[in-house]
Structure formats: structure tokens, C-alpha cells
Scaffold this motif. Structure first.
Motif, short mmCIF file in Angstrom:
data_model
loop_
_atom_site.label_atom_id
_atom_site.label_comp_id
_atom_site.label_asym_id
_atom_site.label_seq_id
_atom_site.Cartn_x
_atom_site.Cartn_y
_atom_site.Cartn_z
N GLY A 1 0.90 -15.86 6.45
CA GLY A 1 1.38 -17.07 5.79
C GLY A 1 2.88 -17.25 5.82
N ASN A 2 3.57 -16.54 6.68
CA ASN A 2 5.02 -16.61 6.73
C ASN A 2 5.55 -17.95 7.22
N LEU A 3 4.73 -18.79 7.85
CA LEU A 3 5.19 -20.10 8.31
C LEU A 3 4.86 -21.22 7.33
N ASN A 4 4.18 -20.89 6.24
CA ASN A 4 3.87 -21.90 5.23
C ASN A 4 5.15 -22.25 4.46
N PRO A 5 5.26 -23.51 4.00
CA PRO A 5 6.45 -23.89 3.20
C PRO A 5 6.50 -23.11 1.89
N GLY A 6 7.70 -22.98 1.36
CA GLY A 6 7.88 -22.31 0.08
C GLY A 6 8.36 -20.89 0.24
N PRO A 7 8.37 -20.15 -0.88
CA PRO A 7 8.85 -18.78 -0.84
C PRO A 7 7.93 -17.91 0.03
N PRO A 8 8.46 -16.83 0.58
CA PRO A 8 7.62 -15.93 1.37
C PRO A 8 6.45 -15.40 0.54
N PRO A 9 5.31 -15.22 1.18
CA PRO A 9 4.12 -14.74 0.45
C PRO A 9 4.22 -13.27 0.06
N SER A 10 3.40 -12.90 -0.91
CA SER A 10 3.25 -11.48 -1.25
C SER A 10 2.53 -10.79 -0.10
N PHE A 11 2.69 -9.47 -0.03
CA PHE A 11 1.97 -8.73 1.00
C PHE A 11 1.76 -7.29 0.55
N ASP A 12 0.82 -6.63 1.22
CA ASP A 12 0.53 -5.22 1.02
C ASP A 12 0.61 -4.54 2.38
N ASN A 13 1.39 -3.47 2.47
CA ASN A 13 1.51 -2.71 3.71
C ASN A 13 1.23 -1.24 3.42
N GLY A 14 0.87 -0.49 4.47
CA GLY A 14 0.53 0.91 4.31
C GLY A 14 1.71 1.84 4.57
N ILE A 15 1.78 2.90 3.78
CA ILE A 15 2.75 3.97 4.02
C ILE A 15 2.13 4.87 5.08
N THR A 16 2.84 5.04 6.19
CA THR A 16 2.29 5.79 7.32
C THR A 16 2.86 7.21 7.45
N GLY A 17 3.86 7.54 6.65
CA GLY A 17 4.43 8.89 6.71
C GLY A 17 5.81 8.91 6.09
N GLY A 18 6.49 10.02 6.28
CA GLY A 18 7.82 10.15 5.72
C GLY A 18 8.48 11.45 6.11
N THR A 19 9.69 11.65 5.57
CA THR A 19 10.43 12.88 5.81
C THR A 19 10.91 13.43 4.47
N GLY A 20 11.38 14.66 4.47
CA GLY A 20 11.89 15.26 3.24
C GLY A 20 10.83 15.31 2.17
N LYS A 21 11.19 14.85 0.97
CA LYS A 21 10.26 14.83 -0.16
C LYS A 21 9.01 14.01 0.14
N TYR A 22 9.10 13.10 1.10
CA TYR A 22 8.01 12.18 1.42
C TYR A 22 7.25 12.60 2.68
N ASP A 23 7.44 13.85 3.11
CA ASP A 23 6.74 14.36 4.29
C ASP A 23 5.23 14.16 4.10
N ARG A 24 4.61 13.55 5.10
CA ARG A 24 3.16 13.28 5.09
C ARG A 24 2.73 12.30 4.01
N ALA A 25 3.65 11.46 3.55
CA ALA A 25 3.33 10.50 2.49
C ALA A 25 2.25 9.52 2.94
N ARG A 26 1.44 9.11 2.00
CA ARG A 26 0.42 8.09 2.20
C ARG A 26 0.40 7.23 0.96
N GLY A 27 -0.11 6.01 1.12
CA GLY A 27 -0.20 5.09 0.01
C GLY A 27 0.05 3.68 0.49
N SER A 28 0.57 2.84 -0.41
CA SER A 28 0.80 1.43 -0.05
C SER A 28 2.02 0.89 -0.78
N VAL A 29 2.52 -0.22 -0.23
CA VAL A 29 3.63 -0.95 -0.84
C VAL A 29 3.16 -2.38 -1.05
#
Length: 177
Positions: free
Chosen positions: A132-160
Motif C-alpha cells: 500500500g505504499n502508493l496509496n495516498p496519505g501517510p505510509p501504511p503500518s507493516f510487519d517485517n521479520g527479524i532474520t538474524g543479528g550480531t553481538g547480543k542479537y546473534d541468531r535473533a528471531r522475531g518481528s518488527v
């Protein structure tokens, strides 16, 4: 180069194509696990031991690379962005950076985004679609996946989860498994 911090409320057709990516911005933008995770500021434990962190991302830079400069949005349009992350007390705790590529221009549009959250104790990698990024108005909400990380977040999983809360500003709720 086109830096546009106000693209979230009044977006010309060209800007609308990639405006949502800014958010992840904000990614991304989007953007949100930073020092809050490292210092436990703004984080809570949810059922099942998940850590939930809430941060605010403010767009700092955005550059668009359209396939058809000055023309209609097109598949392959790309935006690159950077956002500054703040905890619930307004303290800067990190930043995000990423890219979003337009994959669809019909039915409101869609983008595929890849964002890195740079945090005091490591990095988080996040990826996913924004619709929906081309629809008029403010940008839409979204959910994305955490695919990994480094340091304290090594092997992180979850969502944003991201919600637009103002021009160039998003609230990010990070759920770490």
C-alpha cells in the motif's frame, strides 16, 4: 539526490512509490531495537519469554533511485534511507539503515525492504514486504521479520511492527523471541 523528510504526509506520485521504505526506516526505518534492548529501557517481557521493545525512529536521510526519473512509479524503483532511533525518554539509542525496492505498482503498490538496526550491543537484520505504499496519505503500518543479528542479537528471531505517528516518524514495536 533527493532528500525528502516530509514525504510521509504529502507525497507526489514519484515519492509515494518509495515513501514507505523510509519508514522502516525507518526501516527501517525504518528502524527500533537499539539501546533500549541493551539497557532494558522501554522493554518488557511478554508471555513465553519474548522481549518487547518500543522505540521511535525519525527519518534522517532518504535518496530515491527511480527507474523512470520524472515518470510514473515502476517496478525496480529503489530508495535508500537512514533513521535515528530514540527510546521512550527521547534518548538517542541507535540508528537504522536500509533499502526498499518496488516489486508491484498496481493495487496500491508493494516494496521489499532490507534494514539493519545498529544498536549499542550489536545489530539486528530485518526483512519483509510493505504493501500500500502508493496509496495516498501517510505510509501504511507493516510487519517485517527479524532474520538474524550480531553481538547480543546473534541468531535473533522475531518481528518488527511499525506505525506512522507523524511526518517522517514511526513507532517500532520489536518482539524478540
Amino acid at each position: 539526490m533527493n532528500i525528502n523528510l516530509g514525504s510521509h504526509t504529502m507525497r507526489p506520485i514519484r515519492a509515494a512509490c518509495l515513501g514507505t521504505a523510509t519508514a522502516l526506516v525507518a526501516l527501517l526505518a525504518c528502524a527500533p531495537v537499539a539501546a533500549a534492548a541493551a539497557t532494558d529501557t522501554g522493554s518488557t517481557r511478554a508471555e513465553g519469554g519474548h522481549r518487547v521493545i518500543t522505540l521511535t525512529g525519525r527519518l534522517a536521510e532518504q535518496t530515491r533511485f527511480p527507474v523512470n526519473p520524472g515518470g510514473a512509479p515502476a517496478q525496480g524503483d529503489r530508495t535508500v534511507f537512514r533513521s535515528i532511533l530514540f527510546d521512550k525518554d527521547g534518548k538517542q539509542v541507535g540508528e537504522t539503515g536500509g533499502t526498499c525496492t518496488t516489486t508491484r505498482v498496481d493495487n496500491g503498490g508493494a516494496e521489499e525492504c532490507v534494514v539493519t538496526y545498529n544498536l549499542p550491543d550489536g545489530q539486528l537484520s530485518v526483512q519483509g514486504m510493505v504493501f500500500g505504499n502508493l496509496n495516498p496519505g501517510p505510509p501504511p503500518s507493516f510487519d517485517n521479520g527479524i532474520t538474524g543479528g550480531t553481538g547480543k542479537y546473534d541468531r535473533a528471531r522475531g518481528s518488527v511492527h511499525a506505525d506512522t505517528i507523524g511526518t517522517g516518524t514511526r513507532r517500532f514495536t520489536i518482539d524478540l523471541d
